[in-house]
Design a protein around this motif. Structure first.
Motif, PDB file in Angstrom:
ATOM      1  N   GLY A  47       0.795  -1.218   0.000  1.00  0.00           N
ATOM      2  CA  GLY A  47       0.000   0.000   0.000  1.00  0.00           C
ATOM      3  C   GLY A  47       0.831   1.273   0.000  1.00  0.00           C
ATOM      4  O   GLY A  47       0.336   2.349  -0.342  1.00  0.00           O
ATOM      5  N   GLN A  48       2.090   1.142   0.365  1.00  0.00           N
ATOM      6  CA  GLN A  48       2.968   2.308   0.440  1.00  0.00           C
ATOM      7  C   GLN A  48       3.360   2.808  -0.953  1.00  0.00           C
ATOM      8  O   GLN A  48       3.530   2.017  -1.877  1.00  0.00           O
ATOM      9  N   THR A  49       3.475   4.110  -1.079  1.00  0.00           N
ATOM     10  CA  THR A  49       3.907   4.677  -2.356  1.00  0.00           C
ATOM     11  C   THR A  49       5.428   4.759  -2.388  1.00  0.00           C
ATOM     12  O   THR A  49       6.044   5.317  -1.475  1.00  0.00           O
ATOM     13  N   THR A 106       2.180  -2.978  -4.132  1.00  0.00           N
ATOM     14  CA  THR A 106       0.899  -3.676  -4.020  1.00  0.00           C
ATOM     15  C   THR A 106       0.971  -4.712  -2.893  1.00  0.00           C
ATOM     16  O   THR A 106       0.024  -4.916  -2.161  1.00  0.00           O
ATOM     17  N   THR A 190      -6.290  -6.319  -6.325  1.00  0.00           N
ATOM     18  CA  THR A 190      -7.689  -6.160  -5.938  1.00  0.00           C
ATOM     19  C   THR A 190      -8.516  -5.961  -7.203  1.00  0.00           C
ATOM     20  O   THR A 190      -7.981  -5.697  -8.268  1.00  0.00           O
TER      21      THR A 190
END
Lengths: 248, 248
Positions: A47-49, A106, A190
């Motif tokens: 989830g981290q950019t 992701t 997802t």
DNA sequence: CGTACTTTTGAATGGCTTCAAGCAGGGTGG
DNA sequence: CCACCCTGCTTGAAGCCATTCAAAAGTACG
């Protein structure tokens, strides 16, 4: 997880899991030693950019483990995924100082990084690196163009089938499995990420996956675990010819 | 026409019109001399196919003048253009023996060709060529990814506006004109070719061009000659921010 | 066990396609 | 010279596929 932790400690290029596929694939032992001096590992959580589009990009690197996405976003929020980064894929562009896309982890992600200046310097003196990077870039260009056909001309059902067959193919090649008739894998994305990849809405993705399941093209175990009873059938649904791409 | 004929006779790399942009851009004089020994020109008429997808490809080369398209076709005839080749663009892929796409001359075309083996040989010994090819391939990859956003997420109207702004921008850069508020150019593509580029039908292309004309975003003189009274407006219609890409 | 998130499913809308007809320009042959 | 045709383009009407809006069910996690 355990696997990633151990990789994060790896300092030895010779035993690196992506040694034979990454940008360093063609390097000789002495060249690897010089790369080892300037490399460092970075870890990102799911989830981290990793990088924001437009930001200064002072490093380049390879994905060691995990999956990241390359996305482009319009002002009104519409987003399009333009690349899927898997272990051994290269991030960043020599000769450019700012990032052109958002890079987002992701899954949990480990990257082998180089500060840009030393890497560019190394590239000039090491043809093996530039050669391999050219080869990888040409492959990526082919993949991008193949995806343009998917985005521009395929129906929603064909798009889903195309994505599934690409993931299935890659999964079997990464795991060195034979591409037999029966295949099983986990979706690393997802529904929303699939939608962004395919130029669809997440509702349409969900509907078409359900339809493929209902028609027996795929078997679902939970939301993410997919079995393909007949790969030829899936490729047909993707609009490719039945053996397309398996033997190239 | 006259221009192309004269180019076809050109043997002198130093005075070649694409000298500073093509794959040879970084070569020194002595390197150019060696290239001159192995190069040859080929001419194609508008509509002629340069290479069929899947065919043995025993040469690579640069577009000297004219325009060609790169297209992919599905079995049922759906086609997607995946690249537009302009003067200085490179055709062919070192290290691959068969063509991945159809290459078709849209206008009369002159190419500067090299047989693949001698060129690959030359590449190994001339880092300047490999460096430039890498740079060009990275640019093409960026262009392909920008196009993925257009194909996946833009409306028909935005797609047309995007195509027009790309052609306008390139036209002004090729002709070394200033990008002022007022721009004029000829469309190098038929409505059908535009449709294949944009993932639309030719009817939709026609309708949206008419709509943009009706709304004053563009002015048409005949079917092909376009004037853009306000470039900022066109970029807005394309869904880019108003100065997007002009100053990169 | 409740909250937040992902996914599925339903119903209505709409944008693009499909099918069809007509128009415009340029070249050819009678 | 003009009728004819061919190709590229435009316009109209109907239909369909994907989206949009909405709600509920399933899943993960504290």
């Amino acid at each position: 997880m355990l696997n990633e932790r151990s990789l994060a400690i790896t300092q030895d290029c010779e035993s690196c899991p992506i040694r034979h596929r990454a940008v360093c694939a063609r390097c000789e032992s002495d060249e690897l030693l010089r790369l080892e001096e300037i490399k460092y590992y970075r870890k990102f959580e799911a989830g981290q950019t990793v990088i924001w589009s437009g930001d200064r990009m002072d490093f380049v690197g390879s994905v060691v483990s995990g999956i990241a996405t390359l996305t482009q976003t319009m002002e009104d929020g519409r987003t399009q995924m333009v690349g899927l980064l898997l272990p051994s894929d290269f991030v960043g562009r020599p000769g450019r100082s700012s990032a052109a896309y958002d890079v987002v982890a992701t899954t949990d992600l480990v990257m082998c990084c180089f500060r840009k200046a030393p890497f560019e310097d190394m590239m000039k003196r090491t043809p093996h690196i530039a050669q391999r990077l050219l080869e990888m870039t040409l492959d990526e260009l082919d993949a991008a163009r193949e995806w343009m056909l998917v985005l521009g001309r395929k129906t929603a059902r064909e798009k889903i089938a195309s994505l599934l067959s690409i993931i299935a193919r890659r999964d079997s090649s990464v795991n060195m499995r034979q591409v037999t008739d029966q295949l099983t894998f986990d979706l690393p994305l997802t529904r929303e990420a699939m939608a962004d990849y395919l130029g669809l809405t997440l509702e349409t993705v969900s509907r078409q996956i359900s339809a493929l399941r209902k028609d027996g093209v795929i078997v679902l175990d939970g939301k993410r675990h997919v079995t393909v009873p007949d790969m030829g059938r899936l490729l047909e649904e993707a609009g490719d010819d039945a053996d397309g791409g398996l033997f190239d």
